[in-house]
Design a protein around this motif. Structure first.
Motif, mmCIF file in Angstrom:
data_model
loop_
_atom_site.group_PDB
_atom_site.id
_atom_site.type_symbol
_atom_site.label_atom_id
_atom_site.label_comp_id
_atom_site.label_asym_id
_atom_site.label_seq_id
_atom_site.Cartn_x
_atom_site.Cartn_y
_atom_site.Cartn_z
ATOM 1 N N ALA A 1 0.818 -1.216 0.000
ATOM 2 C CA ALA A 1 0.000 0.000 0.000
ATOM 3 C C ALA A 1 0.852 1.267 0.000
ATOM 4 C CB ALA A 1 -0.956 -0.001 1.183
ATOM 5 N N ARG A 2 1.752 1.403 0.953
ATOM 6 C CA ARG A 2 2.588 2.595 1.025
ATOM 7 C C ARG A 2 3.493 2.731 -0.204
ATOM 8 N NH1 ARG A 2 2.334 7.388 2.269
ATOM 9 N NH2 ARG A 2 1.440 6.807 4.303
ATOM 10 N N PRO A 3 4.217 1.679 -0.623
ATOM 11 C CA PRO A 3 5.029 1.813 -1.845
ATOM 12 C C PRO A 3 4.192 2.156 -3.078
ATOM 13 C CG PRO A 3 5.719 -0.113 -0.608
ATOM 14 C CD PRO A 3 4.476 0.395 0.042
ATOM 15 N N PHE A 4 2.958 1.634 -3.154
ATOM 16 C CA PHE A 4 2.099 1.938 -4.296
ATOM 17 C C PHE A 4 1.704 3.406 -4.308
ATOM 18 C CE2 PHE A 4 -2.282 1.861 -6.238
ATOM 19 C CZ PHE A 4 -1.836 1.758 -7.547
ATOM 20 N N ILE A 5 1.427 3.959 -3.131
ATOM 21 C CA ILE A 5 1.129 5.389 -3.045
ATOM 22 C C ILE A 5 2.332 6.199 -3.532
ATOM 23 C CG2 ILE A 5 0.736 7.296 -1.431
ATOM 24 C CD1 ILE A 5 -0.953 5.383 0.254
ATOM 25 N N ASN A 6 3.515 5.842 -3.062
ATOM 26 C CA ASN A 6 4.725 6.555 -3.481
ATOM 27 C C ASN A 6 4.950 6.430 -4.982
ATOM 28 O OD1 ASN A 6 5.172 7.215 -0.784
ATOM 29 N ND2 ASN A 6 6.559 5.497 -0.436
ATOM 30 N N LEU A 7 4.684 5.240 -5.510
ATOM 31 C CA LEU A 7 4.854 5.004 -6.944
ATOM 32 C C LEU A 7 3.910 5.896 -7.744
ATOM 33 C CD1 LEU A 7 6.016 3.303 -9.311
ATOM 34 C CD2 LEU A 7 4.189 1.641 -8.864
ATOM 35 N N GLN A 8 2.650 5.927 -7.350
ATOM 36 C CA GLN A 8 1.693 6.768 -8.055
ATOM 37 C C GLN A 8 2.055 8.246 -7.954
ATOM 38 O OE1 GLN A 8 -2.301 5.547 -6.583
ATOM 39 N NE2 GLN A 8 -2.662 4.977 -8.697
ATOM 40 N N GLU A 9 2.423 8.700 -6.773
ATOM 41 C CA GLU A 9 2.766 10.107 -6.592
ATOM 42 C C GLU A 9 3.932 10.504 -7.482
ATOM 43 O OE1 GLU A 9 3.392 10.444 -2.401
ATOM 44 O OE2 GLU A 9 1.277 10.851 -1.968
ATOM 45 N N THR A 10 4.915 9.607 -7.615
ATOM 46 C CA THR A 10 6.063 9.897 -8.474
ATOM 47 C C THR A 10 5.640 9.996 -9.934
ATOM 48 O OG1 THR A 10 7.613 8.777 -6.984
ATOM 49 C CG2 THR A 10 8.311 9.063 -9.274
ATOM 50 N N GLN B 1 13.192 -2.535 -7.306
ATOM 51 C CA GLN B 1 12.591 -1.207 -7.183
ATOM 52 C C GLN B 1 11.185 -1.214 -7.801
ATOM 53 O OE1 GLN B 1 14.354 1.358 -5.623
ATOM 54 N NE2 GLN B 1 15.889 -0.227 -5.234
ATOM 55 N N TYR B 2 10.263 -0.519 -7.133
ATOM 56 C CA TYR B 2 8.919 -0.366 -7.698
ATOM 57 C C TYR B 2 9.022 0.510 -8.942
ATOM 58 C CZ TYR B 2 6.853 -2.374 -3.484
ATOM 59 O OH TYR B 2 6.492 -3.216 -2.469
ATOM 60 N N ALA B 3 8.686 -0.056 -10.102
ATOM 61 C CA ALA B 3 8.909 0.638 -11.368
ATOM 62 C C ALA B 3 7.626 1.054 -12.074
ATOM 63 C CB ALA B 3 9.737 -0.247 -12.299
ATOM 64 N N GLY B 4 6.548 0.313 -11.891
ATOM 65 C CA GLY B 4 5.310 0.627 -12.594
ATOM 66 C C GLY B 4 4.165 -0.246 -12.133
ATOM 67 N N GLY C 1 0.905 2.850 -15.555
ATOM 68 C CA GLY C 1 1.869 3.913 -15.300
ATOM 69 C C GLY C 1 3.248 3.325 -15.045
ATOM 70 N N VAL C 2 4.276 3.993 -15.557
ATOM 71 C CA VAL C 2 5.665 3.555 -15.372
ATOM 72 C C VAL C 2 6.513 4.774 -15.030
ATOM 73 C CG1 VAL C 2 7.698 2.507 -16.455
ATOM 74 C CG2 VAL C 2 5.416 1.634 -16.985
ATOM 75 N N LYS C 3 7.387 4.649 -14.045
ATOM 76 C CA LYS C 3 8.273 5.736 -13.666
ATOM 77 C C LYS C 3 9.254 6.047 -14.793
ATOM 78 C CE LYS C 3 10.085 5.602 -9.536
ATOM 79 N NZ LYS C 3 10.717 5.085 -8.302
ATOM 80 N N ASP D 1 2.141 14.669 -17.637
ATOM 81 C CA ASP D 1 0.816 15.281 -17.773
ATOM 82 C C ASP D 1 -0.151 14.356 -18.496
ATOM 83 O OD1 ASP D 1 1.292 17.715 -16.483
ATOM 84 O OD2 ASP D 1 2.161 18.610 -18.290
ATOM 85 N N PHE D 2 0.229 13.110 -18.672
ATOM 86 C CA PHE D 2 -0.581 12.185 -19.452
ATOM 87 C C PHE D 2 -1.414 11.232 -18.598
ATOM 88 C CE2 PHE D 2 2.796 12.657 -22.972
ATOM 89 C CZ PHE D 2 2.123 13.743 -23.501
ATOM 90 N N MET D 3 -1.466 11.457 -17.282
ATOM 91 C CA MET D 3 -2.296 10.638 -16.408
ATOM 92 C C MET D 3 -3.558 11.415 -16.035
ATOM 93 S SD MET D 3 -0.472 7.834 -16.113
ATOM 94 C CE MET D 3 -1.117 6.912 -14.717
ATOM 95 N N LEU D 4 -4.540 10.708 -15.520
ATOM 96 C CA LEU D 4 -5.784 11.361 -15.114
ATOM 97 C C LEU D 4 -5.539 12.349 -13.985
ATOM 98 C CD1 LEU D 4 -8.873 11.637 -15.181
ATOM 99 C CD2 LEU D 4 -8.997 9.650 -13.647
ATOM 100 N N PHE D 5 -4.623 11.980 -13.067
ATOM 101 C CA PHE D 5 -4.318 12.844 -11.933
ATOM 102 C C PHE D 5 -2.936 13.479 -12.122
ATOM 103 C CE2 PHE D 5 -7.342 9.757 -10.261
ATOM 104 C CZ PHE D 5 -8.254 10.574 -9.613
ATOM 105 N N GLY D 6 -2.807 14.709 -11.640
ATOM 106 C CA GLY D 6 -1.529 15.395 -11.675
ATOM 107 C C GLY D 6 -0.885 15.404 -10.305
ATOM 108 N N LYS D 7 0.241 16.084 -10.208
ATOM 109 C CA LYS D 7 0.976 16.164 -8.953
ATOM 110 C C LYS D 7 0.099 16.760 -7.852
ATOM 111 C CE LYS D 7 5.195 18.142 -6.958
ATOM 112 N NZ LYS D 7 6.388 18.990 -7.212
#
Length: 265
Positions: free
Chosen positions: A111-120, A165-168, A189-191, A126-132
């Motif tokens: 859960a926590r790593p997934f949140i960090n992955l998404q936030e990154t 490393q969590y990559a995507g 999504g991929v970093k 600018d191509f995701m539904l959510f921005g920073k």
């Protein structure tokens, strides 16, 4: 590797199966990312846990089945592995830059790593539904969602772990109504640090394999009109353009169109 009480180490076994390096060093954090679970206390407190090679312990099969042994242990920090199978191959013995990709279903401890992955990822494109900073996610809310996905027959969250490393990630979200259970929406999504390494394709192919086994016959996604690279990837994977949604999003105070794309599987 035996699929019993030590089944959580199967992703780690897959990692070593892919490796051709003579020497591998993995931190505790990287190992936990690969398996999706916190290591037991014994792994943090005793070097002997890592060097066991006799039952009833079975975790060591994750590396010994691929010819690796534990060379040394930095308790609580990192484990150094060595393989006799690759030490005589001069072409591979110094190749410590091999990328090893593991794709597995997300678990609650992600859960926590997934949140960090998404936030990154949200901050990088600018191509995701959510921005920073658009989403204020909590571990509790993500775990609740994960529980829903894990119990749903037509939804799943897959994580890509490269070199520990969590990559995507990719989400397949099944239709909620009986008339729509055959289709799933796809979000991926991929970093940027892991771009152009085939991660997106691998995630999609693994997800499609799961979808076929889950009775899903139609995959759907949306892609921003300006995201040409993603469109090329989706077309390569067999997706077709099905329509356009005008002014679908507002990004930097500008209206942006989206394409609908779909694939029959």
């Amino acid at each position: 590797m035996p699929k019993n009480s030590e089944s959580k180490y199967i992703p780690l076994a897959d990692f070593f199966k892919q490796s051709t390096n003579k020497e591998i060093t993995l931190t505790y954090v990287e190992i936990e990312a690969i398996i999706g679970h916190v290591l037991p206390n014994a792994a943090y407190l005793s070097s002997s846990w890592w060097k066991k090679t006799k039952p009833p312990a079975l975790h060591y099969f994750a590396w010994t089945d691929s010819g690796y042994s534990v060379k040394s242990v930095d308790l609580g920090k990192a484990i150094h592995f060595h393989s006799v199978l690759h030490e005589t191959d001069e072409r591979k013995s110094d190749n410590n830059n091999q990328d090893i990709l593991i794709i597995r279903e997300a678990d609650l401890e992600d859960a926590r790593p997934f949140i960090n992955l998404q936030e990154t990822i949200f901050a990088e494109t600018d191509f995701m539904l959510f921005g920073k900073s658009d989403r204020q996610l909590t571990v509790q809310s993500i775990r609740k969602s994960m529980n829903t996905w894990k119990t749903s027959p037509n939804s799943i969250l897959l994580l890509a772990i490269m070199n520990g490393q969590y990559a995507g990630y990719v989400q397949f979200i099944g239709g909620p109504a009986p008339r729509a259970v055959h289709r799933a929406s796809v979000v991926i999504g991929v970093k940027q640090d892991f771009s152009k390494k085939g991660i997106a394709s691998s995630l999609m192919l693994q997800g499609e394999k799961w979808a076929k086994g889950s009775g899903i016959s139609k995959l759907e996604l949306t892609v921003i009109k300006e995201n040409i690279n993603a469109q090329k990837l989706y077309k390569k994977l067999g997706f077709e353009l099905e329509g356009t949604r005008k002014n679908a999003l507002i990004i930097h105070d500008q209206f942006v169109d989206e394409y609908y794309m779909g694939k029959q599987i």
